[in-house]
Design an enzyme around this catalytic site. Structure first.
Site, PDB file in Angstrom:
ATOM      1  N   GLU A  59      26.411 -17.202 136.011  1.00  0.00           N
ATOM      2  CA  GLU A  59      27.438 -17.535 134.861  1.00  0.00           C
ATOM      3  C   GLU A  59      27.108 -16.983 133.549  1.00  0.00           C
ATOM      4  O   GLU A  59      27.746 -16.413 132.832  1.00  0.00           O
ATOM      5  CB  GLU A  59      27.719 -19.069 134.857  1.00  0.00           C
ATOM      6  CG  GLU A  59      28.346 -19.755 136.001  1.00  0.00           C
ATOM      7  CD  GLU A  59      27.576 -19.840 137.299  1.00  0.00           C
ATOM      8  OE1 GLU A  59      26.366 -19.816 137.160  1.00  0.00           O
ATOM      9  OE2 GLU A  59      28.195 -20.211 138.185  1.00  0.00           O
ATOM     10  N   HIS A 128      30.373 -32.060 139.058  1.00  0.00           N
ATOM     11  CA  HIS A 128      31.690 -31.269 139.028  1.00  0.00           C
ATOM     12  C   HIS A 128      32.826 -31.965 138.382  1.00  0.00           C
ATOM     13  O   HIS A 128      33.767 -31.645 138.443  1.00  0.00           O
ATOM     14  CB  HIS A 128      32.085 -30.941 140.341  1.00  0.00           C
ATOM     15  CG  HIS A 128      31.417 -30.134 141.428  1.00  0.00           C
ATOM     16  ND1 HIS A 128      30.240 -30.324 141.643  1.00  0.00           N
ATOM     17  CD2 HIS A 128      31.798 -28.788 141.714  1.00  0.00           C
ATOM     18  CE1 HIS A 128      29.743 -29.246 142.244  1.00  0.00           C
ATOM     19  NE2 HIS A 128      30.607 -28.539 142.489  1.00  0.00           N
TER      20      HIS A 128
END
Ligand SMILES: Cc1ncc(C[n+]2csc(CCOP(=O)(O)OP(=O)(O)O)c2C)c(N)n1
Lengths: 326, 275
Positions: A59, A128
């Site tokens: 990322e 999440h």
């Protein structure tokens, strides 16, 4: 026409790629797989591998590369699967994207769009499901958008791409399958403004993103009780359109803010603080906040439901803000 | 004097400029005219000057917080750099950046980056933009060997290689104790630039007589090859050794830490160590 939120995002991505050849997409699984939430499904076929780029699981580096490409004259749209994963790219977003215009004395422009899913409600547990958009909204140099309707999912993303500065777009994962009206030809409303989604005179409910449908549902419940709630969709989390919020509070004198993040250090706190600073004497009751319980979002359905703001809690907060009925 | 000698003299002149500039910075830091952190480039002059002479004006440069030398070698006016360190509006970043964030976009000098390793992904992106735009340009990114411990270093090499981007990674082992802890205490193997050549790492390559650590590829499907590009400069090997070998040959300088911000070299009045 009717479309889902996810289709509206896709429509914006497609339009942006067609309109401007500097636009390209990158992120984990955005190409062959069509995106973790299928937002870019079919775009690899239409625009090819150079413009729809699958990245390694890194990322920090693919977001940094998007920032570099933006500096180098492109208009990248980078997708991060969820806001939780964006933490691995926080360095690039906060230390590079957000600082470079200022720190270079205005020489560097970073026209990058960083999209990410946010929020809970799908039993994905604590890595999440969080709502960390407030962290980005804290940072000068970034703009943060939280589209809460199907139309906004398209319009705000297209507006973000036009911006010369970095824009973080948070898309609540619960909204992707939501259906709504989508007019691809309508002139877009400025993404930097808050909008009154439901006019009312008795109290103001401020919400955004995934909390907007809940706030509207709560307003319906309240209407049946004879309480006329105004619902403001904040839309842009940085910079916040305070004049719209203040004007509403000046009419209703009561405020409830719904924020799926934790209450401590939240954007909801910021909204309440600004109202207190600028319009304390407009208030007839203490402002209320409806936020997530201060726990990592749990997996089990009943626990998750209990942790996240629900319609029932918004209604209760509104009742309390109303006080005992005269 | 022949062309080669003139070229060498010019390189030497630039190295000397850097040394004189840095010595002046050190004095001004002690006099508290320059504030914040100050990282000097003394002893590394050849790395910036040698590698930059292989770059064209349209190539991009990404540097670290120890970037006065890179900025000077890239041609930023010394006055604009010094003004920046004085926090003046006529500084090269209008006083917003200071010593660690010198920027001159007109010279494609994208600046000093003060997060160790943080400039590497950005360099990959600059190179990606050039590739997508079909421009035959290279992006040079400088970093200390400490950056090789950061994940972004490994990720960036992977991405540059995967996408075949023209990124020139120039790593340099300045000392064996770049933080307050000796590198030997932080790494599995003996610290030394040779270990940097891990499976993913830059290969020392000699391309067109230019000797630099390189990753990714200089050519891409879209970019015309560098050799097709016109060049105004003499194309002989710069007299400086390769970045990696220079690192090898100078890490003995470990003890005379030149980092003024550590308050060691000069006994600076205020200790402002970032570490
Ligand atoms: C991400 C990050 N961690 C720590 C620091 C503090 N720091 C500044 S310089 C430095 C040493 C870096 O060593 P190296 O990369 O070898 O470069 P040198 O300073 O030797 O030129 C450290 C740890 C930082 N700036 N950024």
């Amino acid at each position: 026409m009717r479309a889902t939120y996810r289709e509206a995002v896709r429509s914006a991505l497609r339009t942006a790629c067609r309109r401007d050849e500097r636009v390209f997409l990158l992120g984990e699984d955005v190409g062959r797989y069509g995106g973790a939430y299928a937002c870019s499904l079919g775009l690899l076929e239409e625009f090819g591998e150079a413009r729809v780029r699958d990245t390694p699981l890194a990322e920090s580096t693919f977001v940094g590369a998007a920032i570099g490409a933006a500096i180098g004259g492109m208009r990248p749209i980078v997708e991060i699967m969820t806001v939780n994963f964006s933490l691995l790219a926080l360095d690039q977003i906060v230390n590079n994207a957000a600082t470079l215009r200022h720190m270079s004395g205005g020489q560097i422009s970073v026209p990058v769009v960083i999209r990410m899913a946010t929020g809970g409600g799908r039993q994905l547990a604590a890595q999440h499901s969080h709502s960390l958009e407030g962290w980005y909204a804290h940072v000068p140099g970034l703009r943060v958008l939280a589209p809460g309707t199907v139309q906004d999912a398209r319009d705000m993303l297209l507006a973000a791409i036009e911006e010369p500065d970095p824009v973080v777009v948070v898309e609540h994962q619960f909204l992707y399958p939501m259906e709504g009206d989508l007019d691809e030809t309508a002139p877009p409303v400025s993404p930097w403004r808050a909008l009154v989604r439901r006019a009312g005179k008795d109290l103001t409910i401020v919400a955004w993103g995934g909390s907007l449908p809940k706030a509207l549902a709560a307003a319906d419940v309240l209407a049946r009780e004879g309480v006329d709630a105004e619902v403001i969709d904040l839309r842009c989390l940085r910079p916040i359109d305070f004049p719209t919020v203040l004007a509403s509070v000046a009419r209703t004198h009561r405020l409830v803010v719904v924020d799926e993040a934790w209450r401590t250090g939240s954007l909801a706190g910021e909204v309440v603080a600004r109202v207190a600073e600028d319009a304390l004497y407009d208030l007839d009751a203490p402002p209320m906040r409806v936020c997530s319980a201060e726990v990592p979002i749990p997996y089990a359905k009943h626990l998750e439901d209990a942790a996240l703001p629900q319609v029932r809690q918004i209604v209760e907060a509104a009742r309390r803000a109303r006080g005992p009925r005269a | 004097m022949n062309d080669a000698q003139r070229h060498e003299l010019e390189l030497y002149r630039k190295m000397l400029l850097i040394r004189r500039f840095e010595d002046t910075c050190a004095e001004l830091y002690a006099a508290e005219k320059i504030r914040g952190f100050l990282h000097l480039y003394n002893g590394e002059e050849a790395v910036a000057v040698g590698s930059m002479c292989a770059l064209e004006p349209e190539d991009a440069v990404v540097a670290t917080y120890r970037e006065h030398g890179h900025a000077l070698a890239r041609g930023l006016p010394p006055g604009a750099i010094m003004a920046e360190m004085f926090g003046r509006a006529n500084g090269c970043a209008r006083g917003r950046g200071g010593s660690m964030h010198l920027v001159d976009v007109a010279r494609r000098f994208y600046g000093g980056f003060a997060i160790v390793g943080g400039g590497l992904p950005l360099a990959v992106g600059l190179a990606l933009a050039d590739k997508l735009r079909g421009l035959a340009r290279v992006t040079a990114v400088y970093f200390g060997d400490g950056a090789t411990e950061e994940g972004e270093f490994h990720e960036s090499l992977n991405l540059a290689a995967l996408w075949k981007l023209p990124v020139l990674s120039i790593g340099f082992e300045r000392t064996r104790c770049t933080t307050q802890t000796a590198t030997a205490r932080r790494r599995r193997s003996r610290a030394g630039s040779s270990e940097i050549r891990s499976p993913l790492s830059p290969r020392a390559s000699s391309r067109k007589g230019r000797s630099t650590a390189q990753c990714g590829s200089s050519s891409s499907e879209r970019c015309p090859s560098r050799s097709q590009r016109p060049s105004a400069r003499p194309r002989r090997a710069p007299s400086s050794p390769s970045a990696t070998s220079l690192g090898m040959s100078t890490h003995a300088r470990c003890d005379d830490a030149r980092d003024v911000s550590r308050g060691r070299a000069l006994g600076a009045p205020h200790r402002v160590s970032p570490r």
